[in-house]
Every structure is written in structure tokens, then in C-alpha cells.
Design an enzyme around this catalytic site. Structure first.
Site, PDB file in Angstrom:
ATOM      1  NE  ARG B  63     -78.905 -31.077 -21.740  1.00  0.00           N
ATOM      2  CZ  ARG B  63     -78.884 -29.876 -21.196  1.00  0.00           C
ATOM      3  NH1 ARG B  63     -78.911 -29.733 -19.889  1.00  0.00           N
ATOM      4  NH2 ARG B  63     -78.874 -28.790 -21.953  1.00  0.00           N
ATOM      5  CG  PHE B 107     -73.644 -32.121 -20.618  1.00  0.00           C
ATOM      6  CD1 PHE B 107     -74.319 -30.928 -20.824  1.00  0.00           C
ATOM      7  CD2 PHE B 107     -73.332 -32.885 -21.741  1.00  0.00           C
ATOM      8  CE1 PHE B 107     -74.681 -30.516 -22.102  1.00  0.00           C
ATOM      9  CE2 PHE B 107     -73.692 -32.489 -23.016  1.00  0.00           C
ATOM     10  CZ  PHE B 107     -74.369 -31.291 -23.198  1.00  0.00           C
ATOM     11  CE  LYS B 174     -68.207 -16.143 -31.392  1.00  0.00           C
ATOM     12  NZ  LYS B 174     -69.451 -15.719 -30.823  1.00  0.00           N
ATOM     13  CG  ASP B 203     -62.454 -16.161 -33.432  1.00  0.00           C
ATOM     14  OD1 ASP B 203     -62.105 -15.158 -32.811  1.00  0.00           O
ATOM     15  OD2 ASP B 203     -63.275 -16.118 -34.390  1.00  0.00           O
ATOM     16  CG  HIS B 204     -66.732 -18.732 -37.156  1.00  0.00           C
ATOM     17  ND1 HIS B 204     -67.441 -18.265 -36.073  1.00  0.00           N
ATOM     18  CD2 HIS B 204     -67.132 -17.983 -38.208  1.00  0.00           C
ATOM     19  CE1 HIS B 204     -68.232 -17.281 -36.459  1.00  0.00           C
ATOM     20  NE2 HIS B 204     -68.069 -17.099 -37.751  1.00  0.00           N
ATOM     21  CE  LYS B 208     -66.064 -15.247 -41.350  1.00  0.00           C
ATOM     22  NZ  LYS B 208     -67.085 -15.951 -42.142  1.00  0.00           N
ATOM     23  CD  GLU B 242     -73.847 -10.389 -37.155  1.00  0.00           C
ATOM     24  OE1 GLU B 242     -74.945 -10.897 -36.864  1.00  0.00           O
ATOM     25  OE2 GLU B 242     -72.790 -10.689 -36.602  1.00  0.00           O
ATOM     26  CG  ASP B 261     -72.017 -13.116 -29.977  1.00  0.00           C
ATOM     27  OD1 ASP B 261     -72.555 -12.821 -31.061  1.00  0.00           O
ATOM     28  OD2 ASP B 261     -71.776 -14.286 -29.649  1.00  0.00           O
ATOM     29  CG  HIS B 266     -65.668 -13.148 -34.323  1.00  0.00           C
ATOM     30  ND1 HIS B 266     -65.122 -14.393 -34.175  1.00  0.00           N
ATOM     31  CD2 HIS B 266     -67.011 -13.327 -34.370  1.00  0.00           C
ATOM     32  CE1 HIS B 266     -66.084 -15.292 -34.114  1.00  0.00           C
ATOM     33  NE2 HIS B 266     -67.240 -14.684 -34.233  1.00  0.00           N
ATOM     34  CE  LYS B 366     -76.410 -10.415 -33.684  1.00  0.00           C
ATOM     35  NZ  LYS B 366     -76.322 -11.470 -34.701  1.00  0.00           N
TER      36      LYS B 366
END
Lengths: 372, 515
Positions: B63, B107, B174, B203-204, B208, B242, B261, B266, B366
Site C-alpha cells: 500500500r 488490497f 501462518k 510453516d518455516h 529447517k 526464546e 503463534d 511449529h 518468550k
């Protein structure tokens, strides 16, 4: 990579080899070391040029695949009668420079009369439970006592076709050795071509490009010859490439002739004949045999030009169709980690039948000027 | 029509995966973080490694008002920072960046899509991309239905059954929905315009190297597969830890939370890969089928179980790496009274013959003590009559698969301490990826983008996988939404999470592994 921990005691006793390594590791216990080994690599080199080239090879190898190296430098002089052994530890670095990876090397200098002894020396120094790869600097044959002892143990035979004096005879001998020897093998020059083969596979992945290739008229391939180390066949790399193309396209070999600018091979295909001109270019900046340009023209007015960059490992591909020119495509000749593709091809590729077919074609060519 | 010829040059070059095909990649929401941190650096590295199709272009659809040149400069800066390989090859960048274009539009703007269509046609002519399209939805999830609908309306998506000479695919980031109902609705909406084969739910984690190694490890080493069951395994712990906080994503976190998340996607992928049966082949559907079976075998979490087996937490102020860290409620764009969870611990049971009675302990958080993702398989202890004594305790064998960082596999075994007596000492056999294979493996997004361009959806989530995990976890979300907790924050930044998570394992005589 540097061998900064070379043993300062040449001619160590053979029985002390493992103790020498233990002493190294004990001395270095305090430092943060990673000792790694993926496989055993026995390297056989005969002659000064082969020795230098393969030493260079191991320098790059250890950066990518740590291994135990047993380097045999054999003296060609028939009267030579000695056997000397040294050990050292070589290391590479992780990309983030967080730790050094160490691996072991045994260096054996052997005179002609002691070759038989050297062969048996190796057996107790191969690390168990790991693959054994044999890298032969030259054409391997069962006439060599070292090859005879090691080849039944090796999982993979790597050889170096550079420097063979008669291509036709060598390719026939090689075919026999390969059939009777280890389950998998690879020629270093063939491995050097892996990126070129991938480029070809990518460029000709569409029918639009592949179809005109069936009616190619001329192929011109420029390659480097260097005065630094004259070899019997510096054109072997470009020759492999052209023969691979010919065998994949099912062209039939017709003739070879020497021309003022180099050599020309002639092949027949369903739409006529293709002439492949090999043009050597003297340039000391590149290693001998480096392909410096490839141009293919078809009878349908298609042209495919592959131009390696002089300053970086890339090839620019220019494709001209009868009605338009396509935008140039730039393709890498090496991956971001130098030599990774090359070393993966050497140690992990499956048996490649396209190499067999290329070799069969090579065995039909009586190269002009060669001793028979 | 030209008859398709088979490429004779493919044999022997060892490529078992499909080559990436010529295409134009359109990234919706391209001014977001994902594009600059992951997508463009991934494309650059693919180009660098010769893995990008020879005919390729990329259009950034967003945008904000900017030119293609400005966008290319921004991406150069981003790639300089985030590429896994540095320094940037200037010559390569020059050629690569000429394939990147910026298209400004909202969009919902029909005119924007028509102009996009014109742009794509011209790129086909210029780059010979053959009409193939890959649409990457890197937008907020609320825009997914709108964008797909507009693409279809403006004939930017092809009907697979009618169009054979070119393809169009949609990559969806996701989260796929925010609970079961919304995921089902999204799926229903997408199926109005697309075939399942055109949808790539990314889903990254699946891209891996070490996650892919999980299947190789399990199914090429019978020594482990033969003991990979409830007879020998005591428990499985999966941790995604994390040390960073939520950063600038306060707005996103207030709507999402840790369960949405990380856990729903994952972690459930990791559970599937650890628990699945061997697939009948390595083709995409065979693997997806086995993964879905695992998730559907997990015992549903009813109300009583939720109290006992689902723990939530939120980080408060503390210290991470010696540096003071604020609590979640003090982060930007976060409600000071927020009840969103930044930590989840779950106990799951996979009710099938292989895993009956083996608890799967999941934890994700986290602002924990360190960054690590690992899977730990703890085996049952040996019968204690031989070596167990007052001075001796046999440690349970543990197999640890480290996903990140310091990728590798370690096995803890017991050894005798040298000497006249027989004390035991646990020792570790350790394989580290970085030591043995020194090269930096491709980033997950590189592999995934390349696979999508080649039409391989093995490493993408299938609809039924996603819905099965939402079906399992939606009751947890509903309960937590209905019963806000009064003890948040309940763990300090830099610690290992709330006490309730420790109690969960201690009640069963176990402990969380120290990562």
C-alpha cells in the site's frame, strides 16, 4: 587452511603414527577443539605436478568435509627405494569462526621399490566404521600394488584423468577398471563439470530451447592452456563437456581432425552434421583446461552463447532466437561456499551413467598425434 | 502446439527434487518485516546458488507509495543485513534487482489488480516467465480471503482443470485462522477459488535442515526406530525457548498469544514428525497422511484435563543475559492488564499402539533463559538391581535432537568411572552438524520458496493437518478466554517459566530437561 601444527620430526617410525596423533591431541586438550572425521581419504600422487595439484585439493577439501587423509607421494624412478612417514594435524574454520575443526593427516613418501610395503602400511591406519575413499592421481590400474590392495576396501574411487597420454586407450582401460573395481567412482574432471551440466540442464529445460538444439550446426568451445604445466591433454575438460552433450543428444561420432586453431570433432545427427571446434587460448591467469566460452549455432538460426565471467565464477548465457533475443541469464559456476558442489559431487554423487556413455564415445576417438 | 521434449541433460546431476520453474512471484504485504528479513534475502541466496529459475521476476504489492528503485534500494540494505552469505555480490545484485518491481495498490482496489495483471503480462514477455504465478500472502491474516477473491475475480488465478500450460499457486503464511471455526471458514473460502494443490501453507520450521533430518534419522537408523515406542520411551519433551521478548509485535501478540503463534503450528509439526509411523513413500501425500494420523490420535483435552495439563504463563520484568528486561505488560502496544500468554506448557497423550502411556511434554515461551529448540526422548531406566546403590544412580538414556542453535544430535549414556570402585557417570555422544558439515545450510525460506516454484508441497502443511491441530487446541483457547487468569505475570524474564509448569512434571515424578 593451514597446517600450523606440523610435526617437526620427519621420518617418524611407522609404529608411532597413532602415538604421534595422541600426543598432538593431548597437547591441545586445553584449547576448544572440534575433532571431526567423516571418512578416510587415501590419496595417491605420482610426480611433482600431480602431488602439487592434489595437495591444493586437500586444502579446500578439509574446509568442507573433515576427514582423515593418508597422502601417498610415490616416486616414479624405478631405482628409488625409500619409505618416509610424517604426520600432521590440519584444520579449517567454521563460517562463524566460532571453533576450529581439526583432522589428521598421514604423509607417506615412497620410492618405487617400497610401494608394496606402503600398501600394507595403510591398512592399520584407516579409521574403522567410516567410509574409505581412494583418490588416484592418474588412471588407476590393477598393475599398481597399492591400488590392488586398497581398491577392495574403498567405497569410492576418485581418479584424475588429466595427464593420461592416450585418451582412447585410457578410456578403454578405465572402463575395464571401473567394471571390475569399486561400486562407485568419479573422475575429478567430470566432477569439475557438474556446474556446467547443471547450467545446461537449466537452460535447456524448456522445449523452446531444446528443440533447436536437435539441429545444431556448430559448437565452438574456447579453453585455456597454460605454459606453467604442460600436460598431454589440457583439452580434457572441454572435451568431456562436448562429449557429454553429444552423448545426451545421441549424436554419433564421425571423425576428428587437427586444424590450425586446434581440433575439430564431427558428429552426425538426424538433421545433418555438427562440427565441434576446440580452440585453445593461452592465458596464465587460469588453470589449464578452464572453459572460457561456448557458442552453439543451429540451422534454425538459434544461437546459445555461454560466457564465463573473467572476474567471478559466473556464466552469462545469451540466447538468440530467430525472432528475438532473450535477456541474458547469469548463472553461478560455484555455490556460495567455494567448491561445495564440486566436493559433494566427488564424495556423495550416485553412479552417473551419463559418464559411462560419455566414456564410450571417448573410446571411439583416436586423437590426432597421440601415441597408440 | 510444440510437443514437450524430455530434458536429456537432467540425468546424473543428482537433483531428486523438481527444478524450480519460470514464474513471477508476487508478494502481498511486501513492505513488512518478513519480506525484508526473509523472503528477499532467500531469493537472493537462491540466485547466488543458481537455484532460482532462469526466468524469474518478483513483484512487491503493497500500500505504501514508493518506486521500484526505492524498493530495490531498501531490499539491498535488507539483504546486506539479513543474507546468510555476506558480503553481497554487487554484480549479482545488479542483475537480480532488475527482476524486482514494486506495485502500489490497496488490497481491495480493483484497479490495482487490473494494473497488476498488465504488469505481469509484460513481465512474461520480458522475462519469459510463461504465465506462471506464485502469490505470497505476507499480509495480516484478515486480508487472506479478500486477496484470494480479488485474484480470482481478475483472473490472476487459473483453474487447474482448465489451464494446463501454466500454473498459479498461493502461499499462505501462518496463522491459518485463529481457531478451529475461523480456520474452517478460511479453508472453505479458499476452496471456492483454488484447488488444494494450489495452496501452500507455509510453516518455516519444516524447511529447517534439522527438522528434515528427523525423518532421515528415524527411518534410516533401525537401531533407533526399533526402540521408538512405549516399551522403551518414558517421555518426550519438546521445547521452543526464546530469550527475546515480543519486540515491536505487541499488536499482533495481543490477538495471537503463544498457543496460536508457536504451539498450533511449529510444535504440532514437531510432534507429528516425532510420533508418526513410517510413510509408505516419500511423496508429499504419504507423509501428510501419517502426520494427520498422529494429530488425530492425540487424546482430546477435555475440561478436567485442561486444568491439569495446559499451563499458561506471561513474563514479567527480569534479567536476560544480565540485561534488565521489561515485562510483557510493559511492552509497546500491549494492554497493561493483558492476559495474553507468552508461555505454554502442555501434556499430551498420543493414544495409539506405539505411544500409549507416553506423555509428550511441550513447552514454548518468550523471555526464557536461552534460545533453543530441541526434542528430547528420555528412555526408561534400566532395572536398578545391578548398578543402583546409595552412591550410584543410573541416569536415563536421553536422545536429544537440537533443532536450533548448534544443530545436532546427542545421546546420553552411562559409563563407569575409571578406578577400583564402580561409580557411574553419564556421558554424551555428540554429533554437531556444523563440525561435520561445515557449510551453512540453506535457510528454511530458501528451500520452501524453491519447492513451491517446483510444485513440491511436501514441506507445506495440508489442510487436514492444520484443522486437526486447531481441533485439538481450540478448547484450550476457549477455556483461557473464558477464564482470565489472575496471577499474570507469573514468571520473571530470564527464568524457565512458571512454577505451575514445573509442578506439571513433578507430579509425575519427572522434571523439565535443562536445555
Amino acid at each position: 587452511m593451514e597446517a600450523d601444527l606440523t610435526s617437526q620430526v620427519p621420518d617418524i617410525q611407522i609404529a608411532d603414527i597413532e602415538e604421534e596423533f595422541n600426543a598432538f591431541w593431548n597437547d591441545l586438550k586445553e584449547r576448544e577443539l572440534i575433532r571431526a572425521c567423516l571418512f578416510n581419504l587415501v590419496i595417491y600422487a605420482e610426480g611433482k605436478e600431480a602431488n602439487e595439484e592434489l595437495q591444493e585439493f586437500t586444502k579446500h577439501l578439509v574446509d568442507i568435509f573433515p576427514c582423515r587423509i593418508i597422502f601417498i607421494n610415490a616416486d616414479q624412478a624405478e631405482e628409488s627405494n625409500y619409505l618416509r612417514v610424517t604426520t600432521d594435524i590440519v584444520h579449517s574454520q567454521n563460517e562463524d569462526k566460532s571453533a576450529l575443526i581439526y583432522c589428521e593427516r598421514i604423509n607417506i613418501a615412497v620410492g618405487h621399490k617400497q610401494k608394496q610395503r606402503a600398501a600394507f602400511l595403510l591398512l592399520s591406519h584407516l579409521l574403522p566404521d567410516l567410509p574409505i575413499h581412494l583418490l588416484w592421481g592418474g588412471l588407476p590400474t590393477f598393475e599398481s600394488p597399492i591400488f590392488k590392495v586398497l581398491s577392495p576396501l574403498a567405497e569410492r574411487l576418485i581418479f584424475h584423468s588429466q595427464g593420461c597420454d592416450n585418451l582412447q586407450a585410457s578410456s578403454k582401460k578405465l572402463s575395464v577398471t571401473i567394471r571390475n573395481s569399486v561400486p562407485s567412482f568419479v573422475d575429478l574432471n567430470w566432477a569439475r563439470l557438474v556446474k556446467w551440466r547443471k547450467i545446461f540442464s537449466s537452460v535447456f529445460s524448456s522445449t523452446e530451447h531444446l528443440e533447436p538444439l536437435c539441429s545444431v550446426l556448430n559448437i565452438e568451445i574456447d579453453y585455456c592452456i597454460s605454459d606453467k604445466s604442460p600436460e598431454h591433454h589440457p583439452e580434457i575438460l572441454p572435451l568431456y563437456l562436448v562429449l557429454w552433450i553429444a552423448s545426451r543428444m545421441r549424436w554419433s561420432f564421425e571423425s576428428v581432425e587437427r586444424v590450425p586453431t586446434g581440433y575439430s570433432l564431427f558428429f552426425g545427427h538426424q538433421d545433418g552434421q555438427v562440427q565441434c571446434a576446440f580452440r585453445p587460448i593461452r592465458d596464465t591467469n587460469y588453470s589449464s583446461g578452464t572453459i572460457m566460452g561456448l557458442n552453439m549455432v543451429t540451422c534454425t538460426s538459434h544461437s546459445f552463447q555461454f560466457i564465463p565471467s573473467p572476474s567471478s565464477p559466473k556464466v552469462t548465457v545469451h540466447i538468440s532466437l530467430p525472432t528475438r533475443c532473450e535477456l541474458p541469464i547469469i548463472m553461478p559456476l560455484s555455490e556460495s561456499k567455494q567448491g561445495l558442489t564440486f566436493f559433494k559431487e566427488i564424495f556423495y554423487s550416485h553412479h552417473d551413467r551419463s559418464f559411462d556413455k560419455m566414456l564410450q564415445l571417448l573410446s571411439q576417438i583416436a586423437w590426432p598425434g597421440e601415441k597408440t | 502446439m510444440i510437443k514437450e521434449l524430455e530434458n536429456p541433460f537432467v540425468e546424473g546431476i543428482g537433483q531428486l527434487r523438481k527444478l524450480a520453474e519460470p514464474c513471477v512471484l508476487v508478494i502481498f504485504g511486501a513492505t513488512g518485516d518478513l519480506t525484508s528479513r526473509k523472503l528477499i534475502p532467500a531469493l537472493y541466496n537462491l540466485a547466488r546458488d543458481g537455484q532460482l529459475p532462469s526466468h524469474f521476476a518478483c513483484v512487491a504489492f503493497a500500500r505504501r507509495d514508493k518506486s521500484s528503485e526505492e524498493f530495490r534500494q531498501e531490499m539491498f540494505d535488507a539483504v546486506s543485513r539479513f543474507s546468510r552469505i555476506k558480503p553481497i555480490d554487487q554484480q549479482l545484485w545488479r542483475t537480480f534487482s532488475e527482476q524486482i518491481f514494486y506495485h502500489r495498490s490497496d488490497f481491495h482496489e480493483d484497479e490495482g489488480y487490473e494494473k497488476l495483471k498488465t504488469l505481469l503480462s509484460s513481465l512474461d514477455g520480458r522475462f519469459n516467465t510463461k504465465g506462471n504465478r506464485m502469490y505470497y500472502l505476507s499480509t495480516q491474516p484478515s486480508f487472506f480471503p479478500l486477496v484470494v477473491e480479488k485474484l480470482q475475480e481478475h483472473k490472476l488465478i487459473y483453474n487447474m482443470n482448465q489451464e494446463q500450460s501454466k500454473w498459479s499457486r498461493v502461499v499462505i503464511e501462518k496463522p491459518f485462522g485463529h481457531d478451529l471455526a475461523s480456520a474452517q471458514e478460511l479453508q472453505k473460502h479458499l476452496m471456492r477459488f483454488l484447488d488444494e494443490k494450489q495452496i501452500y501453507r507455509i510453516d518455516h520450521y519444516l524447511g529447517k535442515e534439522t527438522v528434515q533430518n528427523l525423518l532421515v534419522f528415524r527411518f534410516s537408523n533401525p537401531i533407533f526406530e526399533s526402540i521408538w515406542n512405549s516399551h522403551y520411551i518414558d517421555n518426550v519433551q519438546i521445547a521452543v525457548s526464546e530469550e527475546q521478548g515480543i519486540g515491536t509485535r505487541g499488536k499482533f501478540w495481543e490477538e495471537a498469544g503463544m498457543l496460536r503463534d508457536i504451539v498450533q503450528n511449529h510444535m504440532m509439526q514437531l510432534v507429528s514428525l516425532v510420533a508418526m509411523e513410517p510413510p509408505i513413500s516419500l511423496n508429499a501425500n504419504a507423509i501428510h497422511d501419517e502426520k494427520v494420523k498422529v494429530v488425530e490420535s492425540i487424546r482430546p483435552l477435555n475440561c478436567e484435563m485442561l486444568d491439569k495439563y495446559a499451563i499458561r504463563g506471561q513474563y514479567g520484568p527480569g534479567y536476560v543475559d544480565g540485561v534488565e528486561a521489561k515485562g510483557y505488560r510493559q511492552e509497546d502496544n500491549v494492554d497493561p492488564q493483558s492476559n495474553v500468554e507468552t508461555y505454554v506448557a502442555l501434556q499430551l497423550f498420543v493414544d495409539n499402539w506405539r505411544w500409549a502411556g507416553v506423555p509428550f511434554y511441550l513447552r514454548a515461551g518468550k523471555r526464557l533463559s536461552k534460545r533453543a529448540t530441541e526434542i528430547a526422548i528420555t528412555f526408561k531406566e534400566a532395572p536398578g538391581f545391578l548398578f543402583n546403590s546409595q552412591d550410584n544412580k543410573i541416569a536415563a538414556n536421553t536422545l536429544v535432537i537440537r533443532i536450533q542453535p548448534d544443530e545436532g544430535i546427542a545421546l546420553k549414556i552411562n559409563c563407569k568411572v575409571p578406578g577400583l570402585t564402580q561409580p557411574l557417570q553419564p556421558v554424551k555422544m555428540d554429533f554437531r552438524y556444523g563440525a561435520f558439515f561445515g557449510s551453512t545450510p540453506p535457510e528454511a525460506y530458501e528451500r520452501l520458496l524453491c519447492d513451491c516454484m517446483g510444485g513440491d508441497n511436501t514441506l507445506f502443511a495440508r489442510a487436514d493437518e492444520v484443522l486437526a491441530s486447531w481441533r485439538l487446541l481450540t478448547p484450550v483457547l476457549e477455556k483461557w478466554a473464558a477464564e482470565p487468569t489472575s496471577d499474570f505475570p507469573n514468571y520473571a524474564s530470564g527464568t524457565w517459566g512458571p512454577k505451575a509448569a514445573d509442578d506439571l512434571l513433578e507430579s509425575a515424578g519427572r522434571q523439565w530437561r535443562l536445555i
